[in-house]
Design a protein around this motif. Structure first.
Motif, PDB file in Angstrom:
ATOM      1  N   SER A 168      26.468  37.574  45.563  1.00  0.00           N
ATOM      2  CA  SER A 168      25.355  38.509  45.688  1.00  0.00           C
ATOM      3  C   SER A 168      25.830  39.929  45.961  1.00  0.00           C
ATOM      4  N   GLY A 169      27.139  40.128  45.997  1.00  0.00           N
ATOM      5  CA  GLY A 169      27.722  41.452  46.209  1.00  0.00           C
ATOM      6  C   GLY A 169      28.875  41.687  45.260  1.00  0.00           C
ATOM      7  N   ILE A 170      29.469  42.866  45.345  1.00  0.00           N
ATOM      8  CA  ILE A 170      30.590  43.233  44.478  1.00  0.00           C
ATOM      9  C   ILE A 170      31.759  42.270  44.688  1.00  0.00           C
ATOM     10  N   ILE A 171      32.303  41.747  43.608  1.00  0.00           N
ATOM     11  CA  ILE A 171      33.466  40.849  43.671  1.00  0.00           C
ATOM     12  C   ILE A 171      34.714  41.723  43.686  1.00  0.00           C
ATOM     13  N   ARG A 172      35.335  41.814  44.852  1.00  0.00           N
ATOM     14  CA  ARG A 172      36.466  42.727  45.030  1.00  0.00           C
ATOM     15  C   ARG A 172      37.736  42.243  44.342  1.00  0.00           C
ATOM     16  N   LYS A 173      38.018  40.959  44.449  1.00  0.00           N
ATOM     17  CA  LYS A 173      39.236  40.393  43.874  1.00  0.00           C
ATOM     18  C   LYS A 173      38.952  39.017  43.309  1.00  0.00           C
ATOM     19  N   VAL A 174      39.728  38.633  42.290  1.00  0.00           N
ATOM     20  CA  VAL A 174      39.642  37.291  41.729  1.00  0.00           C
ATOM     21  C   VAL A 174      41.046  36.843  41.354  1.00  0.00           C
ATOM     22  N   ARG A 175      41.341  35.561  41.565  1.00  0.00           N
ATOM     23  CA  ARG A 175      42.620  34.981  41.186  1.00  0.00           C
ATOM     24  C   ARG A 175      42.370  33.689  40.419  1.00  0.00           C
ATOM     25  N   ILE A 176      43.199  33.439  39.416  1.00  0.00           N
ATOM     26  CA  ILE A 176      43.076  32.251  38.579  1.00  0.00           C
ATOM     27  C   ILE A 176      44.400  31.502  38.621  1.00  0.00           C
ATOM     28  N   ASN A 177      44.354  30.163  38.626  1.00  0.00           N
ATOM     29  CA  ASN A 177      45.611  29.425  38.660  1.00  0.00           C
ATOM     30  C   ASN A 177      46.259  29.416  37.278  1.00  0.00           C
ATOM     31  N   PRO A 178      47.549  29.144  37.194  1.00  0.00           N
ATOM     32  CA  PRO A 178      48.275  29.288  35.928  1.00  0.00           C
ATOM     33  C   PRO A 178      47.717  28.489  34.758  1.00  0.00           C
ATOM     34  N   ASP A 179      47.141  27.307  35.011  1.00  0.00           N
ATOM     35  CA  ASP A 179      46.624  26.505  33.904  1.00  0.00           C
ATOM     36  C   ASP A 179      45.206  26.893  33.499  1.00  0.00           C
ATOM     37  N   GLY A 180      44.595  27.806  34.243  1.00  0.00           N
ATOM     38  CA  GLY A 180      43.272  28.299  33.878  1.00  0.00           C
ATOM     39  C   GLY A 180      42.120  27.383  34.255  1.00  0.00           C
ATOM     40  N   ASN A 181      42.365  26.385  35.084  1.00  0.00           N
ATOM     41  CA  ASN A 181      41.305  25.425  35.433  1.00  0.00           C
ATOM     42  C   ASN A 181      40.469  25.862  36.633  1.00  0.00           C
ATOM     43  N   ASP A 182      41.076  26.633  37.551  1.00  0.00           N
ATOM     44  CA  ASP A 182      40.386  27.006  38.778  1.00  0.00           C
ATOM     45  C   ASP A 182      40.564  28.495  39.063  1.00  0.00           C
ATOM     46  N   ALA A 183      39.642  29.053  39.843  1.00  0.00           N
ATOM     47  CA  ALA A 183      39.722  30.441  40.263  1.00  0.00           C
ATOM     48  C   ALA A 183      39.154  30.570  41.657  1.00  0.00           C
ATOM     49  N   ILE A 184      39.493  31.656  42.329  1.00  0.00           N
ATOM     50  CA  ILE A 184      38.940  31.955  43.651  1.00  0.00           C
ATOM     51  C   ILE A 184      38.589  33.433  43.687  1.00  0.00           C
ATOM     52  N   SER A 185      37.462  33.763  44.309  1.00  0.00           N
ATOM     53  CA  SER A 185      36.991  35.151  44.341  1.00  0.00           C
ATOM     54  C   SER A 185      36.528  35.520  45.740  1.00  0.00           C
ATOM     55  N   ILE A 186      36.615  36.827  46.051  1.00  0.00           N
ATOM     56  CA  ILE A 186      36.122  37.362  47.323  1.00  0.00           C
ATOM     57  C   ILE A 186      35.138  38.472  47.014  1.00  0.00           C
ATOM     58  N   SER A 187      34.239  38.728  47.967  1.00  0.00           N
ATOM     59  CA  SER A 187      33.152  39.663  47.667  1.00  0.00           C
ATOM     60  C   SER A 187      32.714  40.438  48.893  1.00  0.00           C
ATOM     61  N   SER A 188      31.973  41.508  48.636  1.00  0.00           N
ATOM     62  CA  SER A 188      31.349  42.267  49.718  1.00  0.00           C
ATOM     63  C   SER A 188      30.234  41.473  50.385  1.00  0.00           C
ATOM     64  N   ASP A 189      29.837  40.329  49.807  1.00  0.00           N
ATOM     65  CA  ASP A 189      28.821  39.481  50.435  1.00  0.00           C
ATOM     66  C   ASP A 189      29.402  38.577  51.526  1.00  0.00           C
ATOM     67  N   LYS A 190      30.688  38.797  51.874  1.00  0.00           N
ATOM     68  CA  LYS A 190      31.416  38.087  52.943  1.00  0.00           C
ATOM     69  C   LYS A 190      31.824  36.670  52.545  1.00  0.00           C
ATOM     70  N   MET A 191      31.614  36.309  51.286  1.00  0.00           N
ATOM     71  CA  MET A 191      31.873  34.943  50.843  1.00  0.00           C
ATOM     72  C   MET A 191      33.175  34.824  50.051  1.00  0.00           C
ATOM     73  N   ILE A 192      33.825  33.663  50.202  1.00  0.00           N
ATOM     74  CA  ILE A 192      34.938  33.242  49.359  1.00  0.00           C
ATOM     75  C   ILE A 192      34.421  32.091  48.508  1.00  0.00           C
ATOM     76  N   LYS A 193      34.589  32.191  47.199  1.00  0.00           N
ATOM     77  CA  LYS A 193      34.103  31.130  46.319  1.00  0.00           C
ATOM     78  C   LYS A 193      35.259  30.568  45.495  1.00  0.00           C
ATOM     79  N   ILE A 194      35.269  29.231  45.403  1.00  0.00           N
ATOM     80  CA  ILE A 194      36.245  28.522  44.579  1.00  0.00           C
ATOM     81  C   ILE A 194      35.507  28.000  43.355  1.00  0.00           C
ATOM     82  N   TRP A 195      36.061  28.256  42.166  1.00  0.00           N
ATOM     83  CA  TRP A 195      35.383  27.943  40.906  1.00  0.00           C
ATOM     84  C   TRP A 195      36.140  26.889  40.117  1.00  0.00           C
TER      85      TRP A 195
END
Length: 277
Positions: A98-125
Protein backbone atom coordinates in the motif's frame (compact mmCIF):
# COMPACT_ATOMS: atom_id res chain seq x y z
CA UNK A 1 43.54 12.56 -1.13
CA UNK A 2 40.41 11.08 -2.70
CA UNK A 3 40.91 7.79 -4.62
CA UNK A 4 40.48 7.77 -8.39
CA UNK A 5 37.64 5.69 -9.86
CA UNK A 6 38.49 2.73 -12.09
CA UNK A 7 35.78 3.83 -14.52
CA UNK A 8 33.33 6.75 -14.56
CA UNK A 9 30.10 6.10 -16.44
CA UNK A 10 28.30 8.69 -18.59
CA UNK A 11 24.86 10.11 -17.82
CA UNK A 12 22.64 7.65 -19.71
CA UNK A 13 19.42 8.44 -17.86
CA UNK A 14 17.33 11.61 -17.91
CA UNK A 15 16.54 11.58 -14.19
CA UNK A 16 17.74 10.28 -10.82
CA UNK A 17 19.33 6.79 -11.01
CA UNK A 18 17.64 4.61 -8.41
CA UNK A 19 19.34 1.23 -8.79
CA UNK A 20 22.47 -0.35 -10.30
CA UNK A 21 22.94 -4.10 -10.75
CA UNK A 22 25.81 -6.12 -12.20
CA UNK A 23 25.53 -9.52 -13.92
CA UNK A 24 28.95 -11.17 -13.60
CA UNK A 25 27.99 -14.01 -15.95
CA UNK A 26 27.33 -11.70 -18.92
CA UNK A 27 29.53 -8.79 -17.68
CA UNK A 28 26.56 -6.47 -17.98
CA UNK A 29 25.55 -3.46 -15.88
CA UNK A 30 21.83 -2.73 -15.44
CA UNK A 31 20.36 0.55 -14.22
CA UNK A 32 16.92 1.96 -13.43
CA UNK A 33 15.77 5.53 -13.02
CA UNK A 34 12.90 7.82 -12.15
CA UNK A 35 12.76 8.44 -15.92
CA UNK A 36 10.91 5.09 -16.20
CA UNK A 37 13.65 3.28 -18.11
CA UNK A 38 15.64 0.12 -17.43
CA UNK A 39 18.90 0.19 -19.39
CA UNK A 40 21.77 -2.26 -19.67
CA UNK A 41 25.39 -1.72 -20.63
CA UNK A 42 27.71 -4.47 -21.93
CA UNK A 43 31.01 -3.66 -20.25
CA UNK A 44 33.08 -5.50 -22.86
CA UNK A 45 31.61 -3.72 -25.93
CA UNK A 46 32.70 -0.09 -25.56
CA UNK A 47 29.99 0.52 -22.95
CA UNK A 48 27.13 0.59 -25.46
CA UNK A 49 23.69 0.85 -23.89
CA UNK A 50 20.36 -0.72 -24.78
CA UNK A 51 16.96 -0.72 -23.09
CA UNK A 52 14.68 -3.36 -21.62
CA UNK A 53 11.78 -0.98 -21.07
CA UNK A 54 11.34 2.77 -21.30
CA UNK A 55 7.66 3.49 -20.75
CA UNK A 56 7.17 2.70 -17.06
CA UNK A 57 6.36 5.23 -14.37
CA UNK A 58 9.23 6.04 -11.99
CA UNK A 59 11.31 2.98 -11.03
CA UNK A 60 12.67 2.74 -7.48
CA UNK A 61 14.56 -0.55 -7.54
CA UNK A 62 15.51 -3.48 -9.78
CA UNK A 63 17.11 -6.89 -9.30
CA UNK A 64 18.27 -9.71 -11.59
CA UNK A 65 17.66 -13.46 -11.61
CA UNK A 66 20.82 -14.53 -13.43
CA UNK A 67 19.74 -18.14 -13.95
CA UNK A 68 16.38 -17.31 -15.54
CA UNK A 69 16.97 -14.03 -17.43
CA UNK A 70 14.39 -12.18 -15.35
CA UNK A 71 14.44 -8.58 -14.09
CA UNK A 72 12.07 -7.44 -11.36
CA UNK A 73 11.32 -3.75 -10.79
CA UNK A 74 9.40 -1.74 -8.19
CA UNK A 75 7.49 1.12 -9.81
CA UNK A 76 5.71 4.28 -8.69
CA UNK A 77 2.25 2.66 -8.69
CA UNK A 78 3.24 0.51 -5.65
CA UNK A 79 3.53 -2.60 -7.81
CA UNK A 80 6.26 -4.98 -8.90
CA UNK A 81 6.87 -5.53 -12.61
CA UNK A 82 8.58 -8.72 -13.83
CA UNK A 83 10.42 -8.67 -17.18
CA UNK A 84 12.09 -11.24 -19.45
CA UNK A 85 15.48 -9.86 -20.54
CA UNK A 86 15.49 -11.79 -23.83
CA UNK A 87 11.97 -10.80 -24.90
CA UNK A 88 12.23 -7.33 -23.36
CA UNK A 89 8.61 -7.65 -22.31
CA UNK A 90 6.62 -7.70 -19.08
CA UNK A 91 5.90 -11.16 -17.69
CA UNK A 92 3.74 -10.18 -14.72
CA UNK A 93 2.51 -7.33 -12.51
CA UNK A 94 2.35 -7.98 -8.76
CA UNK A 95 0.25 -5.97 -6.31
CA UNK A 96 0.08 -6.14 -2.51
CA UNK A 97 1.88 -3.15 -0.99
CA UNK A 98 0.00 0.00 0.00
CA UNK A 99 3.09 2.23 -0.09
CA UNK A 100 6.17 2.87 -2.22
CA UNK A 101 8.24 -0.30 -2.70
CA UNK A 102 11.73 0.88 -1.81
CA UNK A 103 13.69 -2.27 -2.64
CA UNK A 104 13.09 -5.67 -4.21
CA UNK A 105 15.31 -8.76 -4.45
CA UNK A 106 14.81 -11.89 -6.55
CA UNK A 107 16.52 -15.25 -6.07
CA UNK A 108 18.82 -16.54 -8.83
CA UNK A 109 16.33 -19.05 -10.27
CA UNK A 110 13.58 -16.44 -10.49
CA UNK A 111 11.06 -18.39 -8.38
CA UNK A 112 10.87 -16.10 -5.33
CA UNK A 113 11.26 -12.43 -4.45
CA UNK A 114 11.18 -10.24 -1.36
CA UNK A 115 10.20 -6.56 -1.17
CA UNK A 116 10.19 -3.75 1.41
CA UNK A 117 7.96 -0.71 1.45
CA UNK A 118 7.08 2.58 3.08
CA UNK A 119 3.98 0.74 4.37
CA UNK A 120 6.32 -0.89 6.98
CA UNK A 121 5.77 -4.33 5.46
CA UNK A 122 8.14 -7.02 4.18
CA UNK A 123 6.54 -9.28 1.59
CA UNK A 124 7.77 -12.61 0.26
CA UNK A 125 6.48 -13.52 -3.22
CA UNK A 126 6.06 -16.80 -5.08
CA UNK A 127 6.75 -15.66 -8.65
CA UNK A 128 5.65 -18.96 -10.18
CA UNK A 129 2.17 -18.38 -8.73
CA UNK A 130 2.48 -14.57 -8.88
CA UNK A 131 1.23 -13.99 -5.33
CA UNK A 132 2.34 -13.04 -1.81
CA UNK A 133 3.09 -16.04 0.41
CA UNK A 134 4.19 -14.19 3.58
CA UNK A 135 3.86 -10.68 5.04
CA UNK A 136 6.03 -9.58 7.98
CA UNK A 137 5.29 -6.44 9.98
CA UNK A 138 7.91 -6.19 12.75
CA UNK A 139 9.22 -2.79 11.59
CA UNK A 140 7.57 0.25 13.18
CA UNK A 141 8.36 2.74 10.41
CA UNK A 142 9.03 2.96 6.67
CA UNK A 143 11.60 0.34 5.59
CA UNK A 144 14.45 1.85 3.58
CA UNK A 145 17.12 -0.83 3.07
CA UNK A 146 17.23 -4.52 2.21
CA UNK A 147 19.90 -7.20 1.89
CA UNK A 148 19.31 -10.86 0.97
CA UNK A 149 22.18 -13.36 0.91
CA UNK A 150 23.11 -15.43 -2.14
CA UNK A 151 21.22 -18.53 -0.98
CA UNK A 152 18.09 -16.52 -0.20
CA UNK A 153 18.05 -17.75 3.40
CA UNK A 154 18.92 -14.58 5.37
CA UNK A 155 17.33 -11.13 5.12
CA UNK A 156 18.60 -7.91 6.72
CA UNK A 157 16.46 -4.77 6.75
CA UNK A 158 16.77 -1.21 8.04
CA UNK A 159 14.19 1.51 8.48
CA UNK A 160 13.83 5.28 8.49
CA UNK A 161 13.93 5.33 12.30
CA UNK A 162 17.26 3.44 12.38
CA UNK A 163 16.01 -0.01 13.43
CA UNK A 164 17.87 -2.96 11.87
CA UNK A 165 16.69 -6.58 11.83
CA UNK A 166 18.00 -9.92 10.57
CA UNK A 167 15.53 -12.65 9.55
CA UNK A 168 15.72 -16.35 8.69
CA UNK A 169 13.80 -16.95 5.44
CA UNK A 170 12.98 -20.56 6.30
CA UNK A 171 11.52 -20.02 9.77
CA UNK A 172 10.74 -16.28 9.49
CA UNK A 173 12.27 -15.79 12.95
CA UNK A 174 13.96 -12.42 13.38
CA UNK A 175 16.14 -10.34 15.71
CA UNK A 176 16.75 -6.62 16.10
CA UNK A 177 20.50 -6.01 16.34
CA UNK A 178 20.85 -2.22 16.52
CA UNK A 179 19.12 1.13 16.30
CA UNK A 180 20.94 3.97 14.54
CA UNK A 181 20.24 7.67 15.02
CA UNK A 182 18.39 8.00 11.72
CA UNK A 183 17.55 6.49 8.33
CA UNK A 184 19.41 3.34 7.31
CA UNK A 185 20.41 4.12 3.70
CA UNK A 186 21.88 0.75 2.80
CA UNK A 187 22.92 -2.51 4.41
CA UNK A 188 24.98 -5.55 3.34
CA UNK A 189 26.76 -8.67 4.63
CA UNK A 190 30.08 -10.29 3.76
CA UNK A 191 30.26 -13.63 1.91
CA UNK A 192 30.87 -15.80 4.97
CA UNK A 193 27.98 -14.07 6.79
CA UNK A 194 29.99 -13.02 9.84
CA UNK A 195 29.92 -9.25 9.34
CA UNK A 196 27.32 -6.62 8.49
CA UNK A 197 27.88 -3.14 7.07
CA UNK A 198 25.17 -0.52 7.60
CA UNK A 199 25.20 2.96 6.08
CA UNK A 200 23.48 6.02 7.57
CA UNK A 201 24.06 9.77 7.15
CA UNK A 202 27.09 9.61 9.47
CA UNK A 203 28.95 6.94 7.51
CA UNK A 204 29.22 3.15 7.54
CA UNK A 205 29.09 0.99 10.67
CA UNK A 206 30.51 -2.53 10.82
CA UNK A 207 29.20 -5.38 13.00
CA UNK A 208 30.40 -8.88 13.79
CA UNK A 209 27.77 -11.58 14.25
CA UNK A 210 28.04 -13.83 17.29
CA UNK A 211 26.21 -16.97 18.28
CA UNK A 212 22.46 -17.39 18.03
CA UNK A 213 20.63 -17.81 21.32
CA UNK A 214 17.48 -19.89 20.79
CA UNK A 215 16.26 -19.28 24.34
CA UNK A 216 14.04 -16.27 23.68
CA UNK A 217 10.90 -14.90 25.29
CA UNK A 218 9.32 -14.57 21.85
CA UNK A 219 8.46 -17.51 19.61
CA UNK A 220 9.20 -15.42 16.52
CA UNK A 221 12.27 -13.55 17.74
CA UNK A 222 15.66 -15.08 18.42
CA UNK A 223 18.43 -13.27 20.25
CA UNK A 224 21.67 -12.91 18.31
CA UNK A 225 24.86 -11.45 19.77
CA UNK A 226 26.12 -8.53 17.70
CA UNK A 227 29.25 -6.52 18.44
CA UNK A 228 30.45 -3.37 16.73
CA UNK A 229 34.04 -3.67 15.60
CA UNK A 230 36.58 -1.97 17.83
CA UNK A 231 38.01 1.31 16.57
CA UNK A 232 41.35 -0.35 15.94
CA UNK A 233 39.70 -2.47 13.23
CA UNK A 234 37.00 -0.12 11.98
CA UNK A 235 36.55 3.52 12.95
CA UNK A 236 32.97 3.71 14.09
CA UNK A 237 30.91 5.56 11.50
CA UNK A 238 33.95 6.64 9.46
CA UNK A 239 34.65 3.74 7.10
CA UNK A 240 34.67 4.51 3.36
CA UNK A 241 34.23 8.26 3.72
CA UNK A 242 33.72 9.07 0.01
CA UNK A 243 31.90 12.42 -0.06
CA UNK A 244 29.34 10.82 2.23
CA UNK A 245 26.57 13.41 1.69
CA UNK A 246 26.54 12.62 -2.02
CA UNK A 247 26.44 8.82 -1.75
CA UNK A 248 23.06 7.27 -2.52
CA UNK A 249 24.02 3.59 -2.59
CA UNK A 250 27.11 1.41 -2.42
CA UNK A 251 27.78 -2.25 -3.22
CA UNK A 252 30.78 -4.38 -2.29
CA UNK A 253 32.13 -6.66 -5.00
CA UNK A 254 34.80 -9.31 -5.56
CA UNK A 255 35.03 -10.52 -1.95
CA UNK A 256 34.80 -6.93 -0.68
CA UNK A 257 37.89 -5.64 -2.48
CA UNK A 258 35.96 -3.17 -4.63
CA UNK A 259 33.03 -0.91 -3.87
CA UNK A 260 30.69 0.50 -6.53
CA UNK A 261 29.15 3.82 -5.55
CA UNK A 262 26.13 5.66 -6.93
CA UNK A 263 25.99 9.44 -6.52
CA UNK A 264 23.04 11.86 -6.35
CA UNK A 265 24.14 13.49 -9.62
CA UNK A 266 23.52 10.27 -11.55
CA UNK A 267 27.17 9.22 -11.93
CA UNK A 268 28.63 5.88 -10.87
CA UNK A 269 32.17 4.92 -9.87
CA UNK A 270 34.17 1.88 -8.73
CA UNK A 271 36.80 2.16 -5.97
CA UNK A 272 39.48 -0.20 -4.71
CA UNK A 273 39.05 -0.41 -0.92
CA UNK A 274 42.68 -1.42 -0.40
CA UNK A 275 43.88 1.97 -1.68
CA UNK A 276 41.37 4.09 0.27
CA UNK A 277 42.30 6.11 3.34
Amino acid sequence: PSPSPVKTFPNIHNDYITSIKYNKITNTLYSSSLDGRILYMKLDTDYRTDKIIDNLSSIYSIDLAEESNLVIASVYSNELALFDIRAKGRVASLNGHSGIIRKVRINPDGNDAISISSDKMIKIWDLTKQKVIKTLDYHQSSITSLYVNKTFTKVITGSIDGDMYIMDMQTHSYAKFDELNGRVNDITMNDDETRILACDEDGIRQYTIGKVNDESDSKSERKIDFDRESKSKCEYGKTLTIVKDEIVEYKLMNNKIYVIVKYKNGMGAVFNIATMK
